[in-house]
Write a protein that holds these residues in place. Structure first.
Motif, mmCIF file in Angstrom:
data_model
loop_
_atom_site.group_PDB
_atom_site.id
_atom_site.type_symbol
_atom_site.label_atom_id
_atom_site.label_comp_id
_atom_site.label_asym_id
_atom_site.label_seq_id
_atom_site.Cartn_x
_atom_site.Cartn_y
_atom_site.Cartn_z
ATOM 1 N N SER A 132 0.670 -1.099 -0.081
ATOM 2 C CA SER A 132 0.038 -0.145 -0.023
ATOM 3 C C SER A 132 0.850 1.555 -0.024
ATOM 4 O O SER A 132 0.645 2.127 -0.700
ATOM 5 C CB SER A 132 -0.981 -0.162 1.149
ATOM 6 O OG SER A 132 -1.734 -1.050 1.071
ATOM 7 N N ASP A 133 2.063 1.277 0.759
ATOM 8 C CA ASP A 133 3.096 2.534 0.684
ATOM 9 C C ASP A 133 3.372 2.642 -0.661
ATOM 10 O O ASP A 133 3.521 3.850 -0.764
ATOM 11 C CB ASP A 133 4.061 2.106 1.777
ATOM 12 C CG ASP A 133 3.298 2.224 3.287
ATOM 13 O OD1 ASP A 133 2.277 2.430 3.443
ATOM 14 O OD2 ASP A 133 4.106 1.582 4.224
ATOM 15 N N HIS A 134 3.793 1.476 -1.557
ATOM 16 C CA HIS A 134 4.353 1.560 -2.644
ATOM 17 C C HIS A 134 3.482 1.715 -3.841
ATOM 18 O O HIS A 134 3.764 1.611 -4.960
ATOM 19 C CB HIS A 134 5.446 0.748 -2.881
ATOM 20 C CG HIS A 134 6.481 0.811 -1.892
ATOM 21 N ND1 HIS A 134 6.410 0.358 -0.635
ATOM 22 C CD2 HIS A 134 7.736 1.409 -2.093
ATOM 23 C CE1 HIS A 134 7.638 0.541 0.096
ATOM 24 N NE2 HIS A 134 8.487 1.313 -1.017
ATOM 25 N N ASP A 135 2.077 1.575 -3.444
ATOM 26 C CA ASP A 135 0.910 1.806 -4.393
ATOM 27 C C ASP A 135 1.071 0.724 -5.172
ATOM 28 O O ASP A 135 0.981 1.090 -6.853
ATOM 29 C CB ASP A 135 1.132 3.280 -5.324
ATOM 30 C CG ASP A 135 -0.292 3.551 -6.001
ATOM 31 O OD1 ASP A 135 -1.086 2.755 -5.586
ATOM 32 O OD2 ASP A 135 -0.190 4.147 -7.113
ATOM 33 N N ILE A 136 1.291 -0.340 -4.859
ATOM 34 C CA ILE A 136 1.363 -1.663 -5.577
ATOM 35 C C ILE A 136 0.075 -2.542 -5.204
ATOM 36 O O ILE A 136 -0.270 -2.810 -4.183
ATOM 37 C CB ILE A 136 2.572 -2.376 -5.484
ATOM 38 C CG1 ILE A 136 3.931 -1.753 -5.657
ATOM 39 C CG2 ILE A 136 2.533 -3.932 -6.509
ATOM 40 C CD1 ILE A 136 5.086 -2.310 -5.348
ATOM 41 N N LYS A 137 -0.873 -2.956 -6.259
ATOM 42 C CA LYS A 137 -2.184 -3.592 -6.032
ATOM 43 C C LYS A 137 -1.774 -4.761 -6.609
ATOM 44 O O LYS A 137 -1.533 -5.005 -7.816
ATOM 45 C CB LYS A 137 -3.245 -2.703 -6.608
ATOM 46 C CG LYS A 137 -4.532 -3.189 -6.158
ATOM 47 C CD LYS A 137 -5.683 -2.358 -6.710
ATOM 48 C CE LYS A 137 -6.796 -2.788 -6.149
ATOM 49 N NZ LYS A 137 -8.348 -2.115 -6.535
ATOM 50 N N ILE A 138 -1.945 -5.844 -5.932
ATOM 51 C CA ILE A 138 -1.893 -7.358 -6.251
ATOM 52 C C ILE A 138 -3.376 -8.043 -5.975
ATOM 53 O O ILE A 138 -3.935 -8.560 -7.007
ATOM 54 C CB ILE A 138 -0.684 -8.012 -5.607
ATOM 55 C CG1 ILE A 138 0.523 -7.488 -5.748
ATOM 56 C CG2 ILE A 138 -0.939 -9.897 -5.535
ATOM 57 C CD1 ILE A 138 1.877 -8.299 -5.143
ATOM 58 N N ILE A 139 -3.965 -7.782 -4.812
ATOM 59 C CA ILE A 139 -4.933 -8.383 -4.832
ATOM 60 C C ILE A 139 -6.035 -7.716 -5.209
ATOM 61 O O ILE A 139 -6.208 -6.489 -5.258
ATOM 62 C CB ILE A 139 -5.423 -8.739 -3.197
ATOM 63 C CG1 ILE A 139 -4.181 -9.737 -2.790
ATOM 64 C CG2 ILE A 139 -6.745 -9.660 -2.941
ATOM 65 C CD1 ILE A 139 -4.453 -11.169 -3.174
ATOM 66 N N PHE A 140 -7.193 -8.258 -5.880
ATOM 67 C CA PHE A 140 -8.343 -7.623 -6.544
ATOM 68 C C PHE A 140 -7.955 -7.013 -7.826
ATOM 69 O O PHE A 140 -8.235 -5.741 -8.218
ATOM 70 C CB PHE A 140 -9.110 -6.703 -5.735
ATOM 71 C CG PHE A 140 -9.600 -7.268 -4.414
ATOM 72 C CD1 PHE A 140 -10.043 -8.675 -4.237
ATOM 73 C CD2 PHE A 140 -9.687 -6.461 -3.283
ATOM 74 C CE1 PHE A 140 -10.322 -9.130 -3.294
ATOM 75 C CE2 PHE A 140 -10.150 -7.314 -2.090
ATOM 76 C CZ PHE A 140 -10.440 -8.603 -1.948
ATOM 77 N N ALA A 141 -6.735 -7.577 -8.298
ATOM 78 C CA ALA A 141 -6.291 -6.942 -9.593
ATOM 79 C C ALA A 141 -5.544 -8.176 -10.292
ATOM 80 O O ALA A 141 -5.553 -9.296 -10.040
ATOM 81 C CB ALA A 141 -4.968 -6.033 -9.238
ATOM 82 N N ILE A 142 -4.965 -7.922 -11.691
ATOM 83 C CA ILE A 142 -4.633 -8.781 -12.571
ATOM 84 C C ILE A 142 -3.470 -9.452 -12.049
ATOM 85 O O ILE A 142 -3.338 -10.886 -12.243
ATOM 86 C CB ILE A 142 -4.216 -8.297 -13.931
ATOM 87 C CG1 ILE A 142 -5.550 -7.879 -14.486
ATOM 88 C CG2 ILE A 142 -3.609 -9.255 -14.868
ATOM 89 C CD1 ILE A 142 -5.530 -7.212 -15.984
ATOM 90 N N PRO A 143 -2.589 -8.729 -11.251
ATOM 91 C CA PRO A 143 -1.402 -9.547 -10.517
ATOM 92 C C PRO A 143 -1.703 -10.572 -9.831
ATOM 93 O O PRO A 143 -1.159 -11.817 -9.822
ATOM 94 C CB PRO A 143 -0.454 -8.416 -9.942
ATOM 95 C CG PRO A 143 -0.781 -7.197 -10.956
ATOM 96 C CD PRO A 143 -2.262 -7.487 -11.038
ATOM 97 N N GLY A 144 -2.618 -10.532 -8.850
ATOM 98 C CA GLY A 144 -3.284 -11.349 -8.105
ATOM 99 C C GLY A 144 -3.816 -12.723 -8.761
ATOM 100 O O GLY A 144 -3.511 -13.764 -8.303
#
Length: 290
Positions: A132-144
């Motif tokens: 969250s601090d680095h604005d990286i989204k994995i869950i609920f997104a394509i990477p996850g």
């Protein structure tokens, strides 16, 4: 010989009953549902069927399904080749543990796997605050979704290549190295030609599993329409909304992909049997020449 013949040869009536049971099972549990999918999809004609597939959410689901499969397959191929090479060519401590870890996705429920990834990458998970601090989204997104699909499909290529490479041994690779071939030359000119059909077979199985995955992807996707819905998730949403034509139209696309996979799988199996028969026919001739 007569005793062996009596043991190995069933009466004609028993053979007919067994064949009828097998065909009946295939019809009621595979053929009949497949017919039901296409009959329900075209129940109101071709126009509503095409409109259901041309809808923006449906097109997005189809594109996302293909995208996830295309992202997962190269990773599966790299891991499968590396794991099969290490296990088939080397002896080391922890080899049995590595084999167990490769088989782990077969034993773990896909839903549980999705929950584990939420525990690791979710907002309240182990790495959640840092992400969250680095604005990286994995869950609920394509990477996850890619990570979850990768976990579910990781055994297929490795498990197809490991016994194949073990049966082939190391003689040809060692001969190539002794003749001056580099590691890369040995891999492309000796190893890959020997395992190409097994590799393709594993790719087909992994791709089919990736496109049809529901449980793990359902947990980590968030079911965001037009963004994180793959075809299986899109089918569930439409069916829960009582949109039977749309649900069965999307399901028919998955069914067509399954049929294409089945045809490709049958062709690869046929080619593998042909090459095995040719090799078995060449071995006696080589022995006679020696």
């Amino acid at each position: 010989m007569s005793r062996i013949r009596r043991v190995n040869t069933e009466p004609f009536a028993i053979r007919c009953v067994l064949i009828a049971l097998a065909l009946g099972f295939l019809f009621f549990f595979l053929g009949l549902p497949l017919l039901a999918v296409f009959s329900e999809a075209f129940k109101q004609g071709f126009g509503p069927y095409w409109d259901a597939l041309a809808e923006p959410d449906a097109r997005s689901a189809i594109k996302l399904t293909i995208l996830v499969a295309l992202l997962v397959l190269p990773l599966n191929i790299l891991f499968g080749l590396a794991a099969a090479w290490v296990i088939a060519k080397f002896d080391f401590r922890g080899k049995s543990l590595l084999l167990t870890l490769i088989d782990l996705p077969f034993a773990v429920s896909p839903v549980v796997a999705g929950l584990l990834f939420i525990l690791i990458f979710g907002r309240q998970g182990w790495f959640g605050p840092w992400l969250s601090d680095h604005d990286i989204k994995i869950i609920f997104a394509i990477p996850g979704m890619v990570i979850a699909t990768m976990f579910i499909t990781v055994p297929y290529i490795a498990r197809e290549l490991i016994p194949l490479m073990q049966s082939q041994g190391k003689d040809e690779e060692e001969a190539a190295v002794s003749l001056g071939a580099s590691g890369l030359q040995m891999f492309w000119r000796v190893t890959v030609p020997n395992i190409k059909w097994g590799l393709l077979y594993g790719v087909i199985l992994a791709n089919a599993r990736a496109m049809g995955e529901f449980g793990a992807v359902s947990v980590v996707s968030g079911h965001i329409r037009g963004e994180t819905n793959t075809l299986p998730l899109h089918v569930e949403i439409l069916y829960n909304e009582y949109n039977s034509v749309g649900a069965f139209a999307a399901a028919s696309v998955l069914a067509l992909l399954a049929l294409v996979t089945l045809v490709a799988k049958t062709f690869v199996e046929w080619r593998m049997k042909q090459e095995t028969a040719m090799l078995n026919a060449e071995l006696p001739a080589e022995r006679v020449q020696k």
